[in-house]
Design a protein around this motif. Structure first.
Motif, PDB file in Angstrom:
ATOM      1  N   VAL A 101       0.749  -1.376   0.076  1.00 21.24           N
ATOM      2  CA  VAL A 101      -0.168  -0.063  -0.075  1.00 21.24           C
ATOM      3  C   VAL A 101       0.978   1.276  -0.003  1.00 21.24           C
ATOM      4  O   VAL A 101       1.890   1.276   0.813  1.00 21.24           O
ATOM      5  N   GLU A 102       0.629   2.099  -0.945  1.00 22.09           N
ATOM      6  CA  GLU A 102       1.430   3.315  -0.965  1.00 22.09           C
ATOM      7  C   GLU A 102       0.408   4.569  -1.054  1.00 22.09           C
ATOM      8  O   GLU A 102      -0.877   4.651  -1.477  1.00 22.09           O
ATOM      9  N   TYR A 138      -4.059  12.567   4.227  1.00 23.55           N
ATOM     10  CA  TYR A 138      -3.545  11.524   3.532  1.00 23.55           C
ATOM     11  C   TYR A 138      -4.721  10.962   2.671  1.00 23.55           C
ATOM     12  O   TYR A 138      -5.781  11.115   2.575  1.00 23.55           O
ATOM     13  N   ASP A 139      -4.250  10.048   1.697  1.00 24.01           N
ATOM     14  CA  ASP A 139      -5.204   9.746   0.435  1.00 24.01           C
ATOM     15  C   ASP A 139      -4.439   8.253   0.189  1.00 24.01           C
ATOM     16  O   ASP A 139      -3.633   8.224  -0.609  1.00 24.01           O
ATOM     17  N   TYR A 140      -5.332   7.083   0.703  1.00 19.56           N
ATOM     18  CA  TYR A 140      -4.736   5.954   0.428  1.00 19.56           C
ATOM     19  C   TYR A 140      -5.761   5.425  -0.886  1.00 19.56           C
ATOM     20  O   TYR A 140      -6.975   5.779  -0.976  1.00 19.56           O
ATOM     21  N   PRO A 141      -5.301   4.163  -1.630  1.00 24.81           N
ATOM     22  CA  PRO A 141      -6.134   3.636  -2.711  1.00 24.81           C
ATOM     23  C   PRO A 141      -7.511   3.070  -2.123  1.00 24.81           C
ATOM     24  O   PRO A 141      -7.563   2.716  -1.065  1.00 24.81           O
ATOM     25  N   SER A 145      -5.759  -3.427   0.522  1.00 27.62           N
ATOM     26  CA  SER A 145      -6.167  -4.430   1.333  1.00 27.62           C
ATOM     27  C   SER A 145      -6.636  -4.002   2.759  1.00 27.62           C
ATOM     28  O   SER A 145      -6.856  -4.561   3.557  1.00 27.62           O
ATOM     29  N   ILE A 146      -6.137  -2.815   3.203  1.00 27.51           N
ATOM     30  CA  ILE A 146      -6.893  -2.212   4.418  1.00 27.51           C
ATOM     31  C   ILE A 146      -7.813  -1.162   4.408  1.00 27.51           C
ATOM     32  O   ILE A 146      -7.943  -0.270   5.402  1.00 27.51           O
ATOM     33  N   ARG A 147      -8.622  -1.314   3.417  1.00 22.68           N
ATOM     34  CA  ARG A 147      -9.661  -0.188   2.898  1.00 22.68           C
ATOM     35  C   ARG A 147     -10.849  -0.221   4.111  1.00 22.68           C
ATOM     36  O   ARG A 147     -11.627   0.560   4.278  1.00 22.68           O
ATOM     37  N   PHE A 192     -17.047   0.648   4.297  1.00 23.94           N
ATOM     38  CA  PHE A 192     -17.592  -0.299   5.205  1.00 23.94           C
ATOM     39  C   PHE A 192     -18.411  -1.420   4.339  1.00 23.94           C
ATOM     40  O   PHE A 192     -19.136  -1.117   3.712  1.00 23.94           O
ATOM     41  N   PRO A 193     -17.922  -2.792   4.551  1.00 22.66           N
ATOM     42  CA  PRO A 193     -18.561  -3.811   3.990  1.00 22.66           C
ATOM     43  C   PRO A 193     -19.859  -4.173   4.423  1.00 22.66           C
ATOM     44  O   PRO A 193     -19.891  -5.247   5.359  1.00 22.66           O
ATOM     45  N   TRP A 194     -20.929  -3.513   4.125  1.00 23.33           N
ATOM     46  CA  TRP A 194     -22.202  -3.695   4.783  1.00 23.33           C
ATOM     47  C   TRP A 194     -22.611  -5.218   4.560  1.00 23.33           C
ATOM     48  O   TRP A 194     -23.449  -5.880   5.068  1.00 23.33           O
TER      49      TRP A 194
END
Length: 428
Positions: A101-102, A138-141, A145-147, A192-194
């Protein structure tokens, strides 16, 4: 209702991870700012950052009204200063499970403005400044894998308006003090994975948006205890900001609304930015060569827990506060300036910043470690204008997290920052 209660229990673990990462990341320590890395400890002006570990007793530009207010008496003419910092970060996280992750955008910009006006040159001065001493951005993709356990976007913005005065008490002792008014905005977005709760439901976006005000104060002394030898002491009070705003549960499944949860509710919290005590020693080796040594202690433990309140959706959290366990830390370093002639100066310095983040509460929201800042700079001036340039390289040793409250954050972290600072000053 039994199924709804079960759903809420299933949501609890993921949502708690959100707050552990998001809010604890935003609190950080007063070294935290744009780009997920600690910037608040970095002084605003190019002259100051060029000798970052030796400025408290020696610095003589307008930014001293915030960092070492007694030094305003060094300025014998009115001075307006504009600062711009360009930051580029290379931050990488390789989790034990998942892809690397970048950050999406490693570039950040910071700016500040200061004005110092001598009332009686060398005897009394007033100053006013606008800066951004704390923050996070910050802004991650969106598909990392950690979204689901880290906000993909976070912004903690602070705007600090400082007013300071300085007065010469004796021929060798000067006193400076100031007050600061801080406005802050806090914005977080978290996927969030409802579908984990209601199968077939698409991901939702949890949003937190709040703002608040805080007030603080600072004071400093500069004592020339021997000719060409100066000792500076600066103390800063902690600043508590109470945030009020909204929490939005985007895509909330209808079964959970039936169970009593709502799509939009009030959100409130508070963050205390810690106080500090700094000591600086300055020595003029020759008429045109100055060296300084600084030490600072930061009370990061002043805010040991964050209260959390999202009204009717409080059951999503399973708690009313978040423990942080931050540790007090220190900075130490040196800086040197060589005034080549009346129009040019060369500067260099080093600053070490201790890492205050324990392994167990570590977060990619503020990927950090102990920091070593190496800087060089150049100053050019004429009768009424001065242009200062500085380049700094922040080296942070790689860090491996083997045990953490959120398993998805276990892995290897690499960091580096490059900083270019430009300052323009006009004397009147």
């Amino acid at each position: 209702m039994k199924n709804a209660r079960l759903h809420r229990r299933e949501i609890l673990t993921d949502t708690r991870c959100l707050f552990i990462l998001a809010l604890s990341g935003c609190v950080a320590f007063p070294q935290a700012s744009t780009g997920s890395e600690a910037l608040g400890v970095i002084p605003e002006s190019a002259k100051a950052i060029a000798m970052p570990g030796g400025r408290f007793a020696n610095l003589d530009d307008a930014s001293v009204l915030f960092h070492s207010p007694a030094n305003m008496l060094f300025l014998e003419e009115p001075e307006l200063q504009v600062n711009l910092g360009l930051w580029h970060g290379d931050l990488r996280f390789a989790p034990r499970a998942g892809d690397q992750v970048e950050l999406l955008d490693g570039w950040e910009q910071l700016g500040s403005l200061f004005y110092v006006h001598p009332i009686e040159p060398g005897k009394s001065s007033l100053g006013i400044g606008l800066s951004t001493p704390f923050g996070l951005n910050y802004d991650y993709p969106d598909h990392s894998s950690i979204r689901y356990t880290l906000p993909n976007e976070a912004l903690l913005l602070t705007l600090d308006l400082s007013i300071a005065a300085a007065y010469k008490i004796t021929d060798t002792l000067s006193l400076g003090a100031g007050i600061e008014t801080v406005y802050s905005e806090l914005t977080l977005e978290q996927f969030f994975p409802w579908a984990f709760v209601v199968p077939g439901t698409p991901d939702g976006l949890l949003e937190f948006d709040a703002d608040g005000w805080g007030f603080g104060g600072f004071a400093g002394l500069n004592w020339e205890f021997r000719p060409n030898h100066r000792l500076a002491v600066v103390g800063r009070l902690p600043i508590k900001i109470e945030y009020d705003g909204d929490f939005t549960a985007g895509g909330l499944p209808p079964p959970l609304e039936t169970a009593g949860l709502v799509r939009r509710t009030a959100f409130s919290s508070d963050i205390t930015f810690p106080g500090s005590v700094s000591i600086g020693y300055g020595f003029d080796i020759r008429h045109n060569v100055t060296i300084g040594f600084d030490f600072r202690w930061i009370k990061n433990s002043s805010h040991d827990a964050i209260p959390l309140d999202i009204g009717r959706d409080q059951t999503l959290l399973g708690t009313t506060k978040l423990a942080l366990d931050w540790e007090d830390s220190i900075d130490a370093g040196f800086g040197v300036e060589w005034r080549v002639n009346d129009h040019a100066a060369l500067r260099a310095g080093y600053l070490f910043s201790e890492n205050p983040f324990p392994t167990f509460t570590y977060t990619p929201a503020v990927p950090s470690n102990e920091r070593h800042l190496f800087s060089v700079g150049l100053g050019l001036s004429n009768a009424n204008n001065r242009l200062d340039l500085a380049y700094s390289y922040a080296y942070l040793p790689d860090r491996t997290i083997g045990r953490n409250q959120e398993p998805s954050f276990i892995g290897d972290y690499k960091f580096a920052w490059h900083v270019v600072t430009i300052t323009y000053q006009r004397r009147f």
